[in-house]
Structures are given as C-alpha cells and as structure tokens.
Enzyme design. Structure first.
Site, mmCIF file in Angstrom:
data_model
loop_
_atom_site.group_PDB
_atom_site.id
_atom_site.type_symbol
_atom_site.label_atom_id
_atom_site.label_comp_id
_atom_site.label_asym_id
_atom_site.label_seq_id
_atom_site.Cartn_x
_atom_site.Cartn_y
_atom_site.Cartn_z
ATOM 1 N N ARG A 247 0.845 -1.185 0.000
ATOM 2 C CA ARG A 247 0.000 0.000 0.000
ATOM 3 C C ARG A 247 0.883 1.240 0.000
ATOM 4 N NH1 ARG A 247 -3.930 -2.357 -1.496
ATOM 5 N NH2 ARG A 247 -6.089 -2.105 -0.786
ATOM 6 N N GLU A 276 -2.757 7.936 -5.998
ATOM 7 C CA GLU A 276 -2.878 7.010 -7.121
ATOM 8 C C GLU A 276 -3.925 7.492 -8.124
ATOM 9 O OE1 GLU A 276 -3.551 3.184 -5.313
ATOM 10 O OE2 GLU A 276 -1.429 2.967 -4.794
ATOM 11 N N HIS A 295 -0.608 0.279 -9.356
ATOM 12 C CA HIS A 295 -1.411 -0.532 -8.431
ATOM 13 C C HIS A 295 -2.153 -1.634 -9.193
ATOM 14 C CE1 HIS A 295 -3.621 -0.341 -4.290
ATOM 15 N NE2 HIS A 295 -3.370 -1.592 -4.661
#
Length: 345
Positions: A247, A276, A295
């Site tokens: 994360r 993000e 991601h």
C-alpha cells in the site's frame, strides 16, 4: 416463509461480473447499483437503505464522502456488513465499524497469486537492470552492454515485511524456484509459524541490514504508515533493492528518492503510491532505476474474478443470518446476529 430482503449497495461498478452473478442468484438479496452522478443526497439516501455495502478498497478510487467513516456510519443505521473490493481496506475505518456493530470483511488471499508473481517479477527485472537499460535504449545511448551488468536472484537473501497470504506465496516462489534465504518481520506471527511458512523470523532492523531485497507485504495501518522512512532506507545494506506491492504511505516517497539518488539503494519496484495514480512529474516515475506500475499487481482476470466472488459469498452468508468468513472484527458477531434478526420484524 420468505426471508426479509437483505439490500446490498455498491457504487457504479463491481470488481468483476462474478460479484453480480453470485448476488443475483440469491433471491434473498436486493442488489442496488448507486450512481455518483445522481448527486450526494440521492447517494446518501440509497446507502442509508442498505444492510450491506460493497466498498472500493483503493482510497483514491472512492470519493472521501463514501469512505466508511464515523460520519458515513451515522447515516447508515441499517448497515450490518461492509466488504472491501479486495484484500486492502484503506477506505474502511474498522474501529468505527466495530463501535457501530458493523462487520468488516476483506478478501484476503484472493489476489495473492497475482500480487506475489508481480513482486517477484519486479525483483527479477530490477536485478537485471531492465528499467535502466530500457531508458538507455530509447535514448540511443547504449554503447557497452557491460554498463548494465546485472545480478541473479538465485541464492539471494530476501526480507519480507509481512507473511500473510501474499508474503507466504512470495516466500514459496523465491525459496523453491530460486533457492533464496527468506527472512521476515511480522510482529503478529511467532517464529514457529514463520518457519512453517518457509521463513526465518528476525527483528526489523536485522532484516534491513542483511537483505539483498526488501519487499513489503503488509496492510496500511497506524503501525505501518511511514514504516520505511529515511532511517529505514539508510539501515538497508548498500546496493539493496526495495519493492512494494502493499500500500502507498507505507514508504516515504521523498526518502526513497533520496536513497536512490545517493546510490545507497540500487533500485526500487513500486506498484503503490501515496496518491494514485501519481502525478506524471513524480520524480520516482522518471528515475531510471525504478520499475513502476499503477497498483496493478492484483489486477488479473483470475484475481478479480476470485475476490469479487469471495465478497459476494460473504454477503450471501450475511443475508442468511450467518457471520461471513474473513471478518476483521469478529467481536461484533453477536451484535450482527441480533441486528440481522430484526430485519423485516
């Protein structure tokens, strides 16, 4: 006698069609799609009618107003279960849910294979200096191949931060396929359990000092936020590689950039970011020794089908009045059972 309808809401799109398929097959579930374009008042009213909330797990993909916070919980008096889209739960305040008597479920393990393969792939690409070589090739500056002399993964010492579903699979791949020594820092597992999962439990600072590669596989919590700061990167052995498919916010991006620029760390592989997607002028995106992805470690056909189905199955159990599996706050089970019995009463 027909059981009272259990309403589950989700915002705009599910993780995968498998979620819809499982949910629509259960006659006791009323699946409600909520459109943000309808405006905050209608979204809030729709959520207020729900017994279950299928919440996106990536914090920048869900507007803050719809994160599961004390403020949102106060507007959802019927809520019994929140299930995150994936293994992460950045958008869900678990203690607040516990206080409200709401079960929180994540889909831990559902994307473990995809994330583990991605992490190991990054390790291989960084050891072989693929990002640097690619930059030089596109710039037309390659003169001697030896300028990109790489290293092999075989026999390396790899330090894992966290030995859950993903960490355990990474350890297995590295140990079996590459003969790596696996050391781990996980304060929630004892040494015997780590050994059963193929890793040697060590203290955090020892792991940093002895590992050729350090790979993060822990959730973002108050304990892990900023875990990799300037001091942690300085404690890593010279020339080491840092990888994170966990994360954003677990590592300090400014400190990591400095450690790479100074040459103390040789490379980094990053699938997760503070914001993000990161801004296009982010220094780590332009760094020649950094391998990046947005991601997407767990974004595979197989992983998405699996985690969506797992979430749907959790709601099916809840609709039947049974506590779902993978509960993050099992202490609210009794409250859930009691509150579930009042639906339709």
């Amino acid at each position: 006698m027909t059981k009272p309808i259990f309403r589950v809401g989700y915002i705009e799109r599910p993780m995968h069609q498998s979620f819809i398929d499982v949910m629509e097959a259960d006659p006791n579930i009323d699946l409600l799609r909520i459109d943000l374009a309808d405006g905050d008042d209608r979204v809030r009213a729709a959520l207020a009618s729900c017994h279950g909330y299928y919440a996106r797990a990536a914090r920048d993909e869900l507007p803050l107003a719809w994160h599961v916070t004390p403020a949102l919980l106060a507007t959802m008096p019927s809520l019994l279960v929140v299930a995150s889209y994936g293994a992460g739960y950045d958008t869900i305040d678990v203690p607040a849910c516990t206080e409200a008597g709401v079960i929180v479920v994540n889909q831990a393990g559902g994307n473990a294979e995809g994330v583990a393969e991605h992490a190991v792939g990054m390790m291989l690409g960084l050891l072989k200096r693929m990002p640097e070589a690619g930059v030089a090739m596109r710039a037309g500056t390659v003169v001697r191949r030896e300028a990109f002399l790489g290293r092999e993964l075989s026999g390396r010492t790899v330090g894992l931060i966290g030995l859950g579903h993903v960490g355990t699979r990474v350890a297995e791949i590295l140990r079996v396929a590459f003969g790596c020594r696996i050391v781990v820092h996980d304060p929630y597992l004892d040494a015997a359990t780590c050994q059963q999962r193929g890793a040697e439990k060590v203290a955090f600072n020892e792991l940093l000092s002895i590992s050729d590669i350090v790979s993060a596989h822990c959730p973002l919590t108050a304990e892990t936020r900023g875990l990799f700061d300037a001091g942690a990167f300085a404690a890593m052995r010279p020339g080491a590689i840092f990888v994170s498919t966990a994360r954003g916010s677990i590592h300090d991006e400014v400190a990591l950039t400095a450690a790479l620029d100074s040459g103390h760390l040789s490379a980094a592989g990053l699938d997760v970011w503070e914001r993000e997607p990161p801004p296009k002028d982010h220094p780590l995106l332009a760094h020649p020794a950094v391998l990046v992805s947005p991601h997407t470690a767990g974004v595979t056909h197989e992983s998405r089908e699996r985690v969506a189905r797992m979430a749907a199955e959790a709601f099916v159990l809840a609709a039947a009045g049974k506590p779902p599996v993978r509960m993050m706050n099992p202490e609210v089970t009794a409250a859930f059972v009691a509150r579930r019995a009042t639906i339709g009463a």
